[in-house]
Design a protein around this motif. Structure first.
Motif, PDB file in Angstrom:
ATOM      1  N   GLU A 191      37.690  49.219  44.992  1.00 44.60           N
ATOM      2  CA  GLU A 191      38.589  50.244  45.517  1.00 44.60           C
ATOM      3  C   GLU A 191      39.618  49.637  46.462  1.00 44.60           C
ATOM      4  OE1 GLU A 191      35.950  53.001  47.301  1.00 44.60           O
ATOM      5  OE2 GLU A 191      35.416  54.001  45.417  1.00 44.60           O
ATOM      6  N   MET A 192      39.184  48.633  47.258  1.00 40.76           N
ATOM      7  CA  MET A 192      40.101  48.000  48.198  1.00 40.76           C
ATOM      8  C   MET A 192      41.190  47.226  47.450  1.00 40.76           C
ATOM      9  SD  MET A 192      39.186  45.445  51.310  1.00 40.76           S
ATOM     10  CE  MET A 192      38.506  44.197  50.247  1.00 40.76           C
ATOM     11  N   VAL A 193      40.796  46.472  46.423  1.00 42.95           N
ATOM     12  CA  VAL A 193      41.796  45.729  45.646  1.00 42.95           C
ATOM     13  C   VAL A 193      42.725  46.695  44.921  1.00 42.95           C
ATOM     14  CG1 VAL A 193      42.112  44.087  43.751  1.00 42.95           C
ATOM     15  CG2 VAL A 193      40.258  43.741  45.379  1.00 42.95           C
ATOM     16  N   GLU A 194      42.162  47.817  44.440  1.00 47.93           N
ATOM     17  CA  GLU A 194      42.990  48.825  43.773  1.00 47.93           C
ATOM     18  C   GLU A 194      44.028  49.388  44.741  1.00 47.93           C
ATOM     19  OE1 GLU A 194      44.351  50.122  40.712  1.00 47.93           O
ATOM     20  OE2 GLU A 194      42.252  49.798  40.226  1.00 47.93           O
ATOM     21  N   LYS A 195      43.624  49.584  46.005  1.00 53.02           N
ATOM     22  CA  LYS A 195      44.558  50.089  47.021  1.00 53.02           C
ATOM     23  C   LYS A 195      45.672  49.085  47.273  1.00 53.02           C
ATOM     24  CE  LYS A 195      45.890  53.166  49.976  1.00 53.02           C
ATOM     25  NZ  LYS A 195      46.327  54.502  49.526  1.00 53.02           N
ATOM     26  N   LEU A 196      45.310  47.809  47.295  1.00 56.36           N
ATOM     27  CA  LEU A 196      46.323  46.768  47.503  1.00 56.36           C
ATOM     28  C   LEU A 196      47.331  46.758  46.361  1.00 56.36           C
ATOM     29  CD1 LEU A 196      44.091  43.826  48.790  1.00 56.36           C
ATOM     30  CD2 LEU A 196      45.706  45.181  50.123  1.00 56.36           C
ATOM     31  N   GLU A 239      43.142  37.919  30.883  1.00 58.56           N
ATOM     32  CA  GLU A 239      43.700  36.577  30.713  1.00 58.56           C
ATOM     33  C   GLU A 239      44.975  36.392  31.540  1.00 58.56           C
ATOM     34  OE1 GLU A 239      45.117  33.641  27.068  1.00 58.56           O
ATOM     35  OE2 GLU A 239      43.730  35.295  26.661  1.00 58.56           O
ATOM     36  N   ILE A 240      45.777  37.438  31.668  1.00 57.75           N
ATOM     37  CA  ILE A 240      46.988  37.360  32.501  1.00 57.75           C
ATOM     38  C   ILE A 240      46.600  37.070  33.947  1.00 57.75           C
ATOM     39  CG2 ILE A 240      48.884  38.718  33.458  1.00 57.75           C
ATOM     40  CD1 ILE A 240      49.068  40.131  30.738  1.00 57.75           C
ATOM     41  N   LYS A 241      45.589  37.790  34.453  1.00 56.85           N
ATOM     42  CA  LYS A 241      45.133  37.566  35.829  1.00 56.85           C
ATOM     43  C   LYS A 241      44.529  36.172  35.990  1.00 56.85           C
ATOM     44  CE  LYS A 241      45.941  41.526  37.947  1.00 56.85           C
ATOM     45  NZ  LYS A 241      44.831  42.381  38.407  1.00 56.85           N
ATOM     46  N   GLN A 242      43.749  35.735  35.006  1.00 57.90           N
ATOM     47  CA  GLN A 242      43.161  34.390  35.066  1.00 57.90           C
ATOM     48  C   GLN A 242      44.250  33.330  35.177  1.00 57.90           C
ATOM     49  OE1 GLN A 242      40.994  34.588  31.360  1.00 57.90           O
ATOM     50  NE2 GLN A 242      39.023  34.917  32.372  1.00 57.90           N
ATOM     51  N   ILE A 273      35.324  37.120  47.200  1.00 58.17           N
ATOM     52  CA  ILE A 273      35.049  38.358  46.462  1.00 58.17           C
ATOM     53  C   ILE A 273      36.352  39.025  46.037  1.00 58.17           C
ATOM     54  CG2 ILE A 273      34.074  40.684  46.630  1.00 58.17           C
ATOM     55  CD1 ILE A 273      31.921  39.516  48.476  1.00 58.17           C
ATOM     56  N   ILE A 274      37.358  39.009  46.929  1.00 57.26           N
ATOM     57  CA  ILE A 274      38.651  39.610  46.592  1.00 57.26           C
ATOM     58  C   ILE A 274      39.299  38.869  45.427  1.00 57.26           C
ATOM     59  CG2 ILE A 274      40.999  40.035  47.436  1.00 57.26           C
ATOM     60  CD1 ILE A 274      39.766  40.539  50.182  1.00 57.26           C
ATOM     61  N   LEU A 275      39.224  37.541  45.439  1.00 62.67           N
ATOM     62  CA  LEU A 275      39.777  36.756  44.327  1.00 62.67           C
ATOM     63  C   LEU A 275      39.091  37.121  43.015  1.00 62.67           C
ATOM     64  CD1 LEU A 275      40.148  33.168  45.884  1.00 62.67           C
ATOM     65  CD2 LEU A 275      41.947  34.841  45.472  1.00 62.67           C
ATOM     66  N   ARG A 276      37.756  37.267  43.069  1.00 59.52           N
ATOM     67  CA  ARG A 276      37.016  37.612  41.854  1.00 59.52           C
ATOM     68  C   ARG A 276      37.366  39.015  41.376  1.00 59.52           C
ATOM     69  NH1 ARG A 276      32.044  40.065  41.654  1.00 59.52           N
ATOM     70  NH2 ARG A 276      31.519  39.483  43.805  1.00 59.52           N
ATOM     71  N   LYS A 277      37.414  39.959  42.308  1.00 63.63           N
ATOM     72  CA  LYS A 277      37.699  41.343  41.918  1.00 63.63           C
ATOM     73  C   LYS A 277      39.138  41.495  41.431  1.00 63.63           C
ATOM     74  CE  LYS A 277      35.194  43.989  41.786  1.00 63.63           C
ATOM     75  NZ  LYS A 277      34.153  44.240  40.765  1.00 63.63           N
ATOM     76  N   TYR A 278      40.034  40.610  41.832  1.00 62.40           N
ATOM     77  CA  TYR A 278      41.413  40.634  41.346  1.00 62.40           C
ATOM     78  C   TYR A 278      41.441  40.522  39.818  1.00 62.40           C
ATOM     79  CZ  TYR A 278      46.319  39.174  40.851  1.00 62.40           C
ATOM     80  OH  TYR A 278      47.643  39.091  40.481  1.00 62.40           O
ATOM     81  N   ILE A 279      40.484  39.775  39.264  1.00 61.09           N
ATOM     82  CA  ILE A 279      40.357  39.655  37.801  1.00 61.09           C
ATOM     83  C   ILE A 279      39.493  40.781  37.249  1.00 61.09           C
ATOM     84  CG2 ILE A 279      39.475  38.217  35.909  1.00 61.09           C
ATOM     85  CD1 ILE A 279      40.033  35.773  37.661  1.00 61.09           C
TER      86      ILE A 279
END
Length: 608
Positions: free
Chosen positions: A155-160, A233-236, A200-206
């Protein structure tokens, strides 16, 4: 300026979650303090827009320590002349002395209350209270807790992402880039909790691209994420271009990183490699080739050896324990000690709970490492496959030989509770040799992996020897006054069937490629023809039993497709098909197998 990208984190009028609060207090505010304390050095002027949301956050925080952290940034901003007018127009905490006095009063009242409460607990604590306290302390390690944390971070990454704007000034992109910079900057002291949060944020970004799963990608099956492959794959690729692979390798290869941080970094690596991303694999290859001390793979080796070794200790202790239960015996003091004996002050129930928890944690960490190795080699990356035997720099370690040793120790302790580790080990070995990778094919023969997988094919598909022992212990535990408590009763389930199917795929992978008499001779000498034939027939019978009838020798392939879904044919008959193809290959070398195929062709009956 780069630090301006962090201001958007405060631009929210909703009640933020505890995890998001922790991120702001433990990560964002310390960073802004670092920058604004040196504002003259950096030529920074804090914008007035940050003052109001920062003061709102101060009043929203419940934890006094967090409030003090937030106030310390407010106090720095109060000294900025350009912000005096802004402070005069909003509600904000008073001077530091006033705040400290208020805090001391609260602390005195809180200390008295805690002291009185503690006295009551000590005087009134019962057995039920102890159990409740143990349950609360173990809550953080439960699957539900981990799921909640994953959802909050997502949810936090989605907010960002909502603050992102099109074009080169993408704020989310800049935020991630800043996180990577902080993880690699030796001039900035990053605490363990802060580093874990960033990873964790880096992982959840993908992982946030997979809207159907909230769990870490290490647990995803192919069907869980394949429809999101393009966006993942774009995020990776984006993270790889920002240098994330080097960061992960440096964290894992550093002696200064804690075990928890290294395993969180492995989870990020798994998210990056998901699907066998060749660009990410090449980045890992490049790092390993230039790693002068081979510190990255040697640290992976240490993590694997430590946690698999501890897991084996727990499993062997459990085997002996169940053996004694089955024989109405108590553990002899001369036997090897319980791995949790260091916690001697705990009750027997608490020690047993701790032992099971440690055993499960070690197993999951071993699975993560094996999954990472599998993804490194996925889709036949030959250079990384061969590098698992010898590395180009520094001291080398033969992962193939060690994984063969793992299989040798594991196959004696197979049971339902650890079948997920066995499946992952077999899948990793399969990916390591597929392609084919001739160097690893010969290594598999050299380290007698074929003899071990033959044992798995021979095993009863209903119960392993360990399962039979536990079944006997369950029966004995219910008899007489000497009955003892057991913790892992097994039900009659065919969990070994998918493991045997993976074994068949592994055997076929070992025989891949051009005809090689040396390789085929070793495979043929390690396998028993009658065993493979019997297993093919068993698969056929299991399939018939599952679908309530027989396919019939003359049933056309198109009719089969009409009878069942193609996916069922693939899953349930794949083992038999793989074994049939293997025998057909070996028939070119082995005259006995060749005779069987000739007879089968004439009689249309493979079982004959």
């Amino acid at each position: 300026t780069q630090e301006a990208e962090f201001y958007s984190c405060f631009e929210c009028d909703y009640k933020i979650s505890d995890t998001a609060q922790g991120y702001l207090v433990k990560a964002v505010i310390p960073l802004l303090k670092y920058l604004f304390k040196r504002r003259n050095q950096f030529g920074l002027l804090p914008p007035s827009d940050i003052v109001s949301p920062l003061c709102k956050l101060f009043y929203e925080l419940d934890n006094k320590a967090d409030q003090l952290t937030c106030y310390s940034l407010i106090d720095i901003l109060r000294d900025v002349p350009e912000l005096q007018m802004t402070f005069s127009m909003i509600r904000h905490p008073g001077s530091f002395d006033e705040y400290r006095k208020m805090q001391e009063i609260d602390q005195r009242a809180s200390s008295w209350f805690k002291f009185e409460l503690r006295k009551i607990i000590i005087e009134k604590e019962s057995e039920e209270t102890v159990k409740f306290r143990q349950m609360i302390s173990g809550l953080r390690d439960s699957r539900q807790w981990m799921y909640t944390v994953e959802v909050e971070f997502e949810e936090m990454v989605e907010k960002l992402k909502q603050f992102s704007i099109p074009g080169p000034m993408d704020r989310t992109y800049s935020l991630i880039k800043n996180l990577i910079f902080l993880l690699t900057n030796n001039d900035v002291c990053v605490s363990e909790r802060l580093a874990l949060t960033m990873l964790i944020i880096l992982r959840k970004y993908i992982e946030i691209e997979n809207t159907s799963c909230k769990t870490p990608s290490v647990h995803w099956k192919t069907d869980d994420w394949i429809k999101f492959r393009e966006s993942i794959e774009i995020k990776q690729n984006k993270l790889t271009e920002m240098g994330t692979v080097d960061v992960i390798c440096e964290i894992i290869g550093s002696d200064g990183s804690t075990v928890e941080i290294k395993f969180e970094a492995i989870l990020v690596a798994i998210a990056l490699l998901l699907g066998g991303n060749r660009k990410v694999q090449d980045e890992f290859l490049g790092y390993i080739q230039e790693d002068d001390d081979n510190s990255f793979l040697l640290n992976i080796k240490d993590l694997l050896l430590d946690h698999f070794g501890l897991w084996i200790q727990h499993e062997e202790y459990e085997y002996r324990r169940q053996q004694n239960i089955a024989n109405f015996k108590k553990m002899d003091s001369t036997e090897d000690l319980d791995p949790t004996d260091s916690a001697s002050s705990l009750s027997p129930e608490a020690k047993e709970s701790l032992r099971i928890k440690e055993m499960e944690e070690c197993k999951m960490k071993v699975i993560r490492i094996l999954r990472f190795i599998q993804l490194l080699c996925e889709d036949h990356h030959h250079d990384l496959q061969t590098m698992l035997q010898t590395q180009p720099c520094g001291k080398t370690f033969d992962f193939i030989q060690y994984m063969a040793g793992m299989l040798k120790r594991y196959h004696l302790l197979i049971r339902k509770a650890n079948s997920d580790l066995g499946m992952q080990l077999l899948e990793t070995l399969t990916e390591v040799v597929q392609g084919p990778c001739r160097e690893n094919q010969l290594a598999f023969c050299r380290y007698k992996i074929l003899d071990l997988v033959r044992y798995l094919l021979e095993m009863n598909p209903k119960y392993s020897p360990f399962d039979n022992l536990i079944k006997k212990a369950v029966t004995r535990a219910t008899e007489g006054e000497g009955a003892m408590t057991i913790t892992d009763p097994q039900t009659r389930e065919t969990y070994l069937t998918p493991m045997k199917a993976t074994v068949a795929t592994l055997l076929l992978s070992i025989s891949e490629g051009k005809y090689d008499s040396q390789l085929y001779e070793r495979i043929s000498s390690s396998l028993e023809l009658n065993l493979v034939k019997a297993r093919i027939v068993d698969v056929y019978k299991e399939y018939n039993a599952l679908h309530g009838g027989t396919l019939g020798a003359k049933l056309a392939y198109q009719s089969i497709h009409e009878f069942v879904k193609p996916a069922h044919i693939y899953e349930e008959l794949k083992e038999g098909i793989d074994l049939y193809i293997l025998l057909k290959k070996l028939a070119k070398y082995d005259s006995e197998i060749h005779k069987v195929f000739t007879a089968s062709h004439q009689s249309r009956d493979l079982a004959g």
